[in-house]
Design an enzyme around this catalytic site. Structure first.
Site, short mmCIF file in Angstrom:
data_model
loop_
_atom_site.label_atom_id
_atom_site.label_comp_id
_atom_site.label_asym_id
_atom_site.label_seq_id
_atom_site.Cartn_x
_atom_site.Cartn_y
_atom_site.Cartn_z
N ASN A 1 40.51 47.63 43.82
CA ASN A 1 41.02 47.10 42.56
C ASN A 1 40.19 45.88 42.17
O ASN A 1 40.33 44.81 42.76
CB ASN A 1 42.51 46.72 42.74
CG ASN A 1 43.10 46.12 41.48
OD1 ASN A 1 42.49 46.13 40.42
ND2 ASN A 1 44.31 45.59 41.60
N LYS B 1 40.40 44.19 39.46
CA LYS B 1 41.16 43.26 38.61
C LYS B 1 40.26 42.79 37.47
O LYS B 1 39.58 43.60 36.85
CB LYS B 1 41.72 42.10 39.44
CG LYS B 1 42.43 42.57 40.71
CD LYS B 1 43.16 41.47 41.39
CE LYS B 1 43.72 41.97 42.71
NZ LYS B 1 44.66 41.05 43.31
N HIS C 1 51.46 47.52 39.39
CA HIS C 1 50.87 46.44 40.18
C HIS C 1 51.67 45.15 39.97
O HIS C 1 52.10 44.86 38.86
CB HIS C 1 49.40 46.23 39.79
CG HIS C 1 48.67 45.36 40.77
ND1 HIS C 1 48.79 43.99 40.74
CD2 HIS C 1 47.88 45.66 41.83
CE1 HIS C 1 48.07 43.49 41.74
NE2 HIS C 1 47.51 44.48 42.41
N GLU D 1 50.82 42.15 39.73
CA GLU D 1 50.31 41.20 38.74
C GLU D 1 50.77 41.60 37.34
O GLU D 1 51.03 40.74 36.49
CB GLU D 1 48.78 41.08 38.85
CG GLU D 1 48.41 40.24 40.06
CD GLU D 1 47.03 40.50 40.63
OE1 GLU D 1 46.21 41.19 40.00
OE2 GLU D 1 46.77 39.99 41.74
N GLU E 1 52.57 46.89 48.57
CA GLU E 1 51.82 45.65 48.48
C GLU E 1 52.81 44.48 48.41
O GLU E 1 53.28 44.14 47.31
CB GLU E 1 50.96 45.63 47.22
CG GLU E 1 49.96 46.76 47.13
CD GLU E 1 48.77 46.37 46.26
OE1 GLU E 1 47.66 46.35 46.80
OE2 GLU E 1 48.96 46.07 45.08
N GLY F 1 46.13 38.58 47.52
CA GLY F 1 45.19 37.53 47.13
C GLY F 1 45.47 36.20 47.81
O GLY F 1 44.95 35.17 47.41
N SER G 1 45.54 41.51 51.05
CA SER G 1 44.56 40.79 51.87
C SER G 1 43.94 41.66 52.97
O SER G 1 43.66 41.18 54.06
CB SER G 1 45.18 39.51 52.44
OG SER G 1 45.57 38.65 51.38
#
Ligand code: PEP
Length: 238
Positions: free
Chosen positions: A10, A12, A94, A96, A163, A169, A199
């Site tokens: 990904n 991003k 996701h 985010e 996740e 991150g 991570s």
């Protein structure tokens, strides 16, 4: 039956059109050199979506898309923009997009149904924030159940990615024990292939992929350098 591990990168909001092209070329060459036969998904930013001629199984997907063919949805892309490049995979849910961009479960479920209807492969992300993890296993289970609301868990082109938000991150990876325990909870809710994300990097991927019930990894930060991605692929065993 042992299934090949699935790896997904990904990007991003990283990489340009030019650097994505260079990345795909280097990844393809690297996969060829190591005889890597598994599938690798790549989610570049929307501006870098393209058709890539590759010798290996590199599948380019969209990090996000709006449930429409086309229309007035400023800043979004729809099916017409994906079809131009033969994109057949979309990443949904996701954290985010859930937390930074405020996507609700019902909106995500609506997108899921729409892209399912169009036969897309869907990598669907779920995972709990730190405060829920700190409440314990039952709170995590309830949170994950809510993230399946409106989702067809029997969709044959579904791949799940667990996740934990606190591991994305942050450099904090969930322990193999915690991944195994949570994957077992998730497998009771949905039997789709299940990736871990949070991570993952060259130093920990072997341990993570060895966790029973872990079918692969969704990788953010450590996928952005192609050398690092290849270092992870080199540790994947069939
Ligand atoms: C992600 O955003 O899907 C992710 C797993 O990121 P990172 O690897 O950087 O934690």
């Amino acid at each position: 039956m042992t299934m090949r591990k699935i790896l997904a990168a990904n990007f991003k909001t990283n990489h340009t059109r030019a650097s994505t092209r260079a990345y795909v070329k280097a990844l393809d060459e690297g996969m060829g050199a190591m005889g890597y036969e598994g599938e690798v998904y790549l989610f570049p930013p929307a501006t870098a979506l393209d058709r890539f001629e590759t010798a290996n199984d590199i599948r380019v997907g969209a990090q996000n898309a709006y449930p429409t063919v086309k229309g007035s949805f400023t800043g979004e892309i729809g099916l017409e923009q994906l079809e131009e490049f033969g994109i057949e995979t979309v990443l949904l849910g996701h954290s985010e997009r859930r937390h930074l961009l405020g996507e609700s479960q019902s909106f995500i479920a609506n997108k899921f149904a729409w892209f399912k209807e169009r036969d897309f492969r869907i990598i669907y992300c779920i995972g709990e924030p730190l405060e829920v993890r700190e409440e314990g296993d039952e709170a995590v289970r309830r949170y994950l159940v809510e993230q399946f609301e409106g989702i067809d868990t029997s969709y044959e082109k579904l791949i799940l990615a667990y996740e934990p938000v606190w591991a994305i991150g942050t450099g904090k990876t969930a322990t193999p024990e915690l991944i195994e325990k949570t994957h077992a909870q998730i497998k009771q809710l949905c039997d789709a292939p299940l990736l871990y994300g949070g991570s993952v990097k060259p130093a920990n991927i072997a341990d993570i992929l060895a966790v029973p019930g872990c079918d692969g990894a969704l990788i953010g930060t450590a996928s952005w350098e192609v050398e690092s991605m290849l270092a992870m692929l080199s540790q994947v065993k069939g």
